[in-house]
Design a protein around this motif. Structure first.
Motif, PDB file in Angstrom:
ATOM      1  N   SER A 181       0.794  -1.172   0.033  1.00  0.00           N
ATOM      2  CA  SER A 181       0.062  -0.194   0.123  1.00  0.00           C
ATOM      3  C   SER A 181       0.884   1.194   0.102  1.00  0.00           C
ATOM      4  O   SER A 181       0.474   2.218  -0.546  1.00  0.00           O
ATOM      5  CB  SER A 181      -0.984   0.015   1.123  1.00  0.00           C
ATOM      6  N   LEU A 198       0.788   3.994  -2.714  1.00  0.00           N
ATOM      7  CA  LEU A 198       0.489   5.609  -2.472  1.00  0.00           C
ATOM      8  C   LEU A 198       1.647   6.430  -2.790  1.00  0.00           C
ATOM      9  O   LEU A 198       1.335   7.463  -3.723  1.00  0.00           O
ATOM     10  CB  LEU A 198       0.366   5.713  -1.038  1.00  0.00           C
ATOM     11  N   TRP A 202     -11.022   7.736  -7.042  1.00  0.00           N
ATOM     12  CA  TRP A 202     -10.219   7.178  -5.944  1.00  0.00           C
ATOM     13  C   TRP A 202      -9.126   8.077  -5.766  1.00  0.00           C
ATOM     14  O   TRP A 202      -8.523   8.101  -4.540  1.00  0.00           O
ATOM     15  CB  TRP A 202      -9.557   5.726  -6.527  1.00  0.00           C
ATOM     16  N   ILE A 213     -10.378  10.687  -3.299  1.00  0.00           N
ATOM     17  CA  ILE A 213     -10.420  10.068  -1.919  1.00  0.00           C
ATOM     18  C   ILE A 213      -8.980  10.042  -1.188  1.00  0.00           C
ATOM     19  O   ILE A 213      -8.773  10.456  -0.262  1.00  0.00           O
ATOM     20  CB  ILE A 213     -10.961   8.748  -1.912  1.00  0.00           C
ATOM     21  N   LEU A 214      -7.965   9.866  -1.846  1.00  0.00           N
ATOM     22  CA  LEU A 214      -6.553   9.697  -1.689  1.00  0.00           C
ATOM     23  C   LEU A 214      -6.139  11.104  -1.301  1.00  0.00           C
ATOM     24  O   LEU A 214      -5.644  11.263  -0.137  1.00  0.00           O
ATOM     25  CB  LEU A 214      -5.541   9.194  -2.734  1.00  0.00           C
ATOM     26  N   CYS A 215      -6.472  12.053  -1.923  1.00  0.00           N
ATOM     27  CA  CYS A 215      -6.047  13.452  -1.913  1.00  0.00           C
ATOM     28  C   CYS A 215      -6.703  14.005  -0.677  1.00  0.00           C
ATOM     29  O   CYS A 215      -6.274  14.991   0.007  1.00  0.00           O
ATOM     30  CB  CYS A 215      -6.240  14.144  -3.271  1.00  0.00           C
ATOM     31  N   GLN A 216      -7.964  13.655  -0.484  1.00  0.00           N
ATOM     32  CA  GLN A 216      -8.645  14.157   0.634  1.00  0.00           C
ATOM     33  C   GLN A 216      -7.817  13.605   1.970  1.00  0.00           C
ATOM     34  O   GLN A 216      -8.038  14.247   3.126  1.00  0.00           O
ATOM     35  CB  GLN A 216     -10.197  13.802   0.586  1.00  0.00           C
ATOM     36  N   GLN A 217      -7.522  12.303   1.997  1.00  0.00           N
ATOM     37  CA  GLN A 217      -6.789  11.767   3.116  1.00  0.00           C
ATOM     38  C   GLN A 217      -5.391  12.567   3.300  1.00  0.00           C
ATOM     39  O   GLN A 217      -5.145  12.634   4.655  1.00  0.00           O
ATOM     40  CB  GLN A 217      -6.718  10.231   2.824  1.00  0.00           C
ATOM     41  N   THR A 218      -4.614  12.795   2.210  1.00  0.00           N
ATOM     42  CA  THR A 218      -3.231  13.088   2.324  1.00  0.00           C
ATOM     43  C   THR A 218      -2.967  14.613   2.159  1.00  0.00           C
ATOM     44  O   THR A 218      -2.018  15.128   2.482  1.00  0.00           O
ATOM     45  CB  THR A 218      -2.544  12.494   1.239  1.00  0.00           C
TER      46      THR A 218
END
Length: 249
Positions: free
Chosen positions: A109, A113, A132, A135-140
Motif C-alpha cells: 500500500s 501510494l 479514488w 479520496i486519496l488526496c482528501q486523506q493526504t
C-alpha cells in the motif's frame, strides 16, 4: 538365580531349569533383548564393582517369562513433532503469518501510494481512477491537477490564405477536437512555418484568448468530441514559406 541384561542393565531372577531348557538364552523383561545368561554371577559381580545401578523398574520377583511384566516402549516421536507441540506451533504460526501478511500489505500500500502521488499527473487522465485519487488526496491533503492530454487534441481541418483587408498578412483558420473522455484546458497553439529545406523560418505561440477571440473569463474547458473553430491573423512570413505546422502545448 539372578542375571543382568547387558543391554539395559536390568537385574532379574531366572530359574536354572528354565535356563537349561533354553540353552542359556533368556529374554529381558524390560527391553525384550535376548542374550546368553550362562555366567550370571560374573555379570552381577561386574555390575557391583563398577557401581552400576540396578534397574528400578523390575524387582527381584519378576522373571522374563512373567505375563505381568511391564514393558517400557521407547518413544520415537521427537518432542517438536508431538501433537500438543504442533498445536501450539500452529497457533503461533497463524499469528506470525497474519502479522507477516499485514506487514506485506502495508508495504504494498505504501509503494502504491508513493507511485500514485508522484504519477498523479498521468493517473488523473484515467477517468476510472479519478474518484479514488480524489479520496486519496482528501486523506493526504494533496491537490489533483486537472487532467490534460495534448495528444488527444487533434486538428480536423486547417487553411491559410491572404488577409482580405490587411496587406502582407495572412488568415489562418482551423478546427480542433478534444478526443479525450474528459474536459481539459484549451491548449497553447504553436504555429511554425518552414522553407523548402524543412527549416523553420517563422513561428509563434497563441493562447486561447488570441485564437478564440473572447475574454479570458468566458473561456472554460474543451469538452470531449466538440469541434472548436479558431482564427488567426498573422504577418506573411515571405515567399520562402512552403509549409506550416500546428502543435498543441
Amino acid at each position: 538365580m539372578q542375571t543382568e541384561c547387558p543391554h539395559c542393565n536390568t537385574v532379574f531372577r531366572v530359574k536354572e531349569s528354565e535356563l537349561e531348557q533354553a540353552d542359556g538364552q533368556v529374554r529381558c523383561g524390560h527391553c525384550l533383548a535376548i542374550f546368553t545368561a550362562d555366567n550370571p554371577y560374573n555379570a552381577i559381580n561386574y555390575q557391583t564393582e563398577n557401581n552400576a545401578v540396578e534397574s528400578p523398574d523390575i524387582n527381584e520377583e519378576e522373571t522374563d517369562s512373567s505375563p505381568d511384566t511391564q514393558h517400557i516402549v521407547a518413544d520415537v516421536i521427537p518432542p517438536e513433532l508431538r501433537a500438543e507441540s504442533r498445536k501450539g506451533k500452529k497457533r503461533f504460526g497463524f499469528i506470525g503469518t497474519l502479522i507477516l501478511t499485514l506487514a506485506i500489505l502495508t508495504g504494498i500500500s505504501a509503494i502504491f501510494l508513493q507511485y500514485a502521488f508522484y504519477n498523479r499527473d498521468k493517473l488523473v487522465k484515467i477517468a476510472e481512477l479519478r474518484p479514488w485519487l480524489n479520496i486519496l488526496c482528501q486523506q493526504t491533503g494533496c491537490t489533483l491537477p486537472p487532467p490534460k492530454d495534448r495528444k488527444l487534441i487533434i486538428l480536423t481541418s486547417k487553411n491559410i490564405f491572404s488577409h482580405p483587408n490587411v496587406e502582407n498578412a495572412l488568415m489562418v483558420s482551423a478546427s480542433i477536437v478534444n478526443q479525450a473522455d474528459f474536459a481539459q484546458d484549451f491548449p497553447v497553439i504553436e504555429l511554425r512555418f518552414e522553407n523548402v529545406r524543412g527549416k523553420t523560418i517563422a513561428g509563434r505561440r497563441f493562447n486561447a484568448v488570441e485564437y478564440l477571440g473572447i475574454p479570458k473569463e468566458q473561456i472554460s474547458k474543451m469538452q470531449p468530441d466538440i469541434s472548436i473553430n479558431i482564427n488567426l491573423e498573422i504577418k506573411d512570413p515571405g515567399s520562402d514559406m512552403v509549409s506550416y505546422e500546428f502543435a498543441f502545448l
